[in-house]
Design a protein around this motif. Structure first.
Motif, PDB file in Angstrom:
ATOM      1  N   MET A  16      -0.586  56.184   7.648  1.00 31.25           N
ATOM      2  CA  MET A  16       0.184  57.408   7.909  1.00 31.25           C
ATOM      3  C   MET A  16      -0.608  58.648   7.545  1.00 31.25           C
ATOM      4  O   MET A  16      -1.447  58.623   6.648  1.00 31.25           O
ATOM      5  N   GLN A  17      -0.290  59.749   8.241  1.00 30.35           N
ATOM      6  CA  GLN A  17      -0.924  61.027   7.940  1.00 30.35           C
ATOM      7  C   GLN A  17       0.044  62.162   8.258  1.00 30.35           C
ATOM      8  O   GLN A  17       0.625  62.201   9.349  1.00 30.35           O
ATOM      9  N   VAL A  18       0.224  63.065   7.299  1.00 27.98           N
ATOM     10  CA  VAL A  18       1.050  64.251   7.534  1.00 27.98           C
ATOM     11  C   VAL A  18       0.204  65.290   8.257  1.00 27.98           C
ATOM     12  O   VAL A  18      -0.812  65.739   7.726  1.00 27.98           O
ATOM     13  N   VAL A  19       0.611  65.649   9.460  1.00 31.42           N
ATOM     14  CA  VAL A  19      -0.171  66.602  10.249  1.00 31.42           C
ATOM     15  C   VAL A  19       0.356  68.026  10.133  1.00 31.42           C
ATOM     16  O   VAL A  19      -0.297  68.977  10.569  1.00 31.42           O
ATOM     17  N   GLY A  20       1.531  68.189   9.544  1.00 36.09           N
ATOM     18  CA  GLY A  20       2.078  69.518   9.387  1.00 36.09           C
ATOM     19  C   GLY A  20       3.391  69.512   8.632  1.00 36.09           C
ATOM     20  O   GLY A  20       4.047  68.477   8.521  1.00 36.09           O
ATOM     21  N   VAL A  21       3.759  70.681   8.073  1.00 35.95           N
ATOM     22  CA  VAL A  21       5.039  70.829   7.375  1.00 35.95           C
ATOM     23  C   VAL A  21       5.725  72.086   7.870  1.00 35.95           C
ATOM     24  O   VAL A  21       5.077  73.094   8.162  1.00 35.95           O
ATOM     25  N   ALA A  22       7.051  72.044   7.970  1.00 36.64           N
ATOM     26  CA  ALA A  22       7.838  73.177   8.464  1.00 36.64           C
ATOM     27  C   ALA A  22       8.973  73.465   7.494  1.00 36.64           C
ATOM     28  O   ALA A  22       9.518  72.556   6.866  1.00 36.64           O
TER      29      ALA A  22
ATOM     30  N   GLU B  71      10.483  76.471  13.073  1.00 37.30           N
ATOM     31  CA  GLU B  71       9.077  76.166  12.803  1.00 37.30           C
ATOM     32  C   GLU B  71       8.763  74.713  13.145  1.00 37.30           C
ATOM     33  O   GLU B  71       7.662  74.401  13.610  1.00 37.30           O
ATOM     34  N   ALA B  72       9.739  73.829  12.944  1.00 41.50           N
ATOM     35  CA  ALA B  72       9.542  72.417  13.270  1.00 41.50           C
ATOM     36  C   ALA B  72       9.285  72.235  14.762  1.00 41.50           C
ATOM     37  O   ALA B  72       8.421  71.456  15.173  1.00 41.50           O
ATOM     38  N   VAL B  73      10.026  72.963  15.577  1.00 38.12           N
ATOM     39  CA  VAL B  73       9.839  72.879  17.023  1.00 38.12           C
ATOM     40  C   VAL B  73       8.470  73.428  17.408  1.00 38.12           C
ATOM     41  O   VAL B  73       7.733  72.821  18.203  1.00 38.12           O
ATOM     42  N   GLU B  74       8.111  74.573  16.841  1.00 42.43           N
ATOM     43  CA  GLU B  74       6.827  75.189  17.155  1.00 42.43           C
ATOM     44  C   GLU B  74       5.660  74.278  16.784  1.00 42.43           C
ATOM     45  O   GLU B  74       4.722  74.086  17.568  1.00 42.43           O
ATOM     46  N   LEU B  75       5.720  73.705  15.573  1.00 41.34           N
ATOM     47  CA  LEU B  75       4.637  72.823  15.128  1.00 41.34           C
ATOM     48  C   LEU B  75       4.649  71.501  15.888  1.00 41.34           C
ATOM     49  O   LEU B  75       3.594  70.900  16.123  1.00 41.34           O
ATOM     50  N   GLY B  76       5.836  71.057  16.271  1.00 39.90           N
ATOM     51  CA  GLY B  76       5.925  69.822  17.038  1.00 39.90           C
ATOM     52  C   GLY B  76       5.193  69.940  18.361  1.00 39.90           C
ATOM     53  O   GLY B  76       4.425  69.039  18.747  1.00 39.90           O
TER      54      GLY B  76
ATOM     55  N   VAL C 181       6.098  61.054  14.714  1.00 37.36           N
ATOM     56  CA  VAL C 181       7.372  60.983  13.991  1.00 37.36           C
ATOM     57  C   VAL C 181       7.625  62.310  13.286  1.00 37.36           C
ATOM     58  O   VAL C 181       6.718  62.866  12.659  1.00 37.36           O
ATOM     59  N   VAL C 182       8.850  62.820  13.403  1.00 39.09           N
ATOM     60  CA  VAL C 182       9.248  64.029  12.684  1.00 39.09           C
ATOM     61  C   VAL C 182      10.288  63.637  11.649  1.00 39.09           C
ATOM     62  O   VAL C 182      11.327  63.063  11.984  1.00 39.09           O
ATOM     63  N   LEU C 183       9.994  63.941  10.396  1.00 39.69           N
ATOM     64  CA  LEU C 183      10.932  63.702   9.303  1.00 39.69           C
ATOM     65  C   LEU C 183      11.742  64.985   9.150  1.00 39.69           C
ATOM     66  O   LEU C 183      11.225  65.998   8.684  1.00 39.69           O
TER      67      LEU C 183
ATOM     68  N   LEU D 181      11.768  69.053  24.754  1.00 38.90           N
ATOM     69  CA  LEU D 181      10.381  69.439  25.036  1.00 38.90           C
ATOM     70  C   LEU D 181       9.425  68.245  24.988  1.00 38.90           C
ATOM     71  O   LEU D 181       8.469  68.178  25.757  1.00 38.90           O
ATOM     72  N   LEU D 182       9.702  67.318  24.063  1.00 35.77           N
ATOM     73  CA  LEU D 182       8.820  66.161  23.857  1.00 35.77           C
ATOM     74  C   LEU D 182       9.671  64.890  23.812  1.00 35.77           C
ATOM     75  O   LEU D 182       9.990  64.375  22.730  1.00 35.77           O
ATOM     76  N   PRO D 183      10.062  64.369  24.952  1.00 36.47           N
ATOM     77  CA  PRO D 183      10.977  63.210  25.007  1.00 36.47           C
ATOM     78  C   PRO D 183      10.489  61.988  24.230  1.00 36.47           C
ATOM     79  O   PRO D 183      11.302  61.192  23.752  1.00 36.47           O
TER      80      PRO D 183
END
Length: 219
Positions: A28-34, A39-44, A51-53, A74-76
């Motif tokens: 696993m790797q965390v690629v970003g935090v919101a 901000e979650a949508v923008e970073l996604g 996977v989005v937690l 946006l990202l099905p």
């Protein structure tokens, strides 16, 4: 194969702790935090995590339900796992309706959270045991219990609009701007709503709005 994870939570300490736990795993790797849903949508969209937690309550920005619905639009292919303090069947039901494929409470052990991430990444759904029990009980009740909507008729259209925006996590100032009202008027509407519906707190307003279907998840 490394699972790319995006964390969305309004508490910095929680984000940091989750990132440390997830990054300690070889797969696993965390690629970003919101810090909120927007901000979650923008970073996604920018980082394309697998996977989005997602936390549900992230005031004053957009909440996790709205963000989940927008990300899925946006990202099905993205897999959203709800991580929340709310062990509540209404939050669970609305989360699944928004497009989440997993639901786990923040009180769950670390190994359950890691298992949930791996499970949803593999294309399966994951429900924490208490959530699965609530979902089953809800469906079993549906044939024998009818929802009462009479109380909603007590509200004017403006009050319904205000209630919906409160439930979506917007602050009084933001609600005032969206509805072209003064902040004092918004406060008056909220007080009137709580009086009419016999609600005492903001979380009670949020739960009521969710139960009555006032959250516009596509908005």
């Amino acid at each position: 194969m490394t699972i790319r994870v995006l964390i969305a939570d309004d508490h910095a300490v929680v984000r940091s702790g989750l990132a440390m736990l997830i990054n300690s795993q070889q797969d696993m790797q965390v690629v970003g935090v919101a810090a909120d849903g927007r901000e979650a949508v923008e970073l996604g969209v920018k980082l394309l995590p697998q996977v989005v937690l997602m936390d549900l309550s992230m005031p004053p920005g957009e909440n996790g339900l709205i963000a989940t619905a927008r990300l899925k639009e946006l990202l099905p292919e993205i897999r959203v796992l709800i991580l929340t303090m709310h062990d509540d069947e209404e939050y669970l039901f609305q989360s699944l309706k928004a497009g989440a494929v997993g639901y786990i409470v923040k009180t769950a052990p670390d190994f359950d959270l890691l298992k949930a991430i791996r499970t949803v990444h593999q294309g399966e759904s994951y429900l924490y045991p208490s959530a699965a029990k609530s979902l089953i009980e809800r469906f079993l009740r549906q044939g024998n219990k009818s929802e009462e909507f009479e109380s909603l008729q007590l509200l004017t259209e403006r009050e319904k609009q205000t209630l919906r925006l409160v439930a979506m996590g917007y602050a009084n100032k933001d609600i005032a701007e969206q509805l072209c009202l003064s902040v004092k008027t918004v406060e008056a509407y909220k007080a009137r709503i709580m009086e009419k519906l016999d609600l005492k707190t903001r979380p009670e307003m949020v739960r009521y709005a969710m139960k009555k279907g006032l959250l516009d998840l596509e908005g």
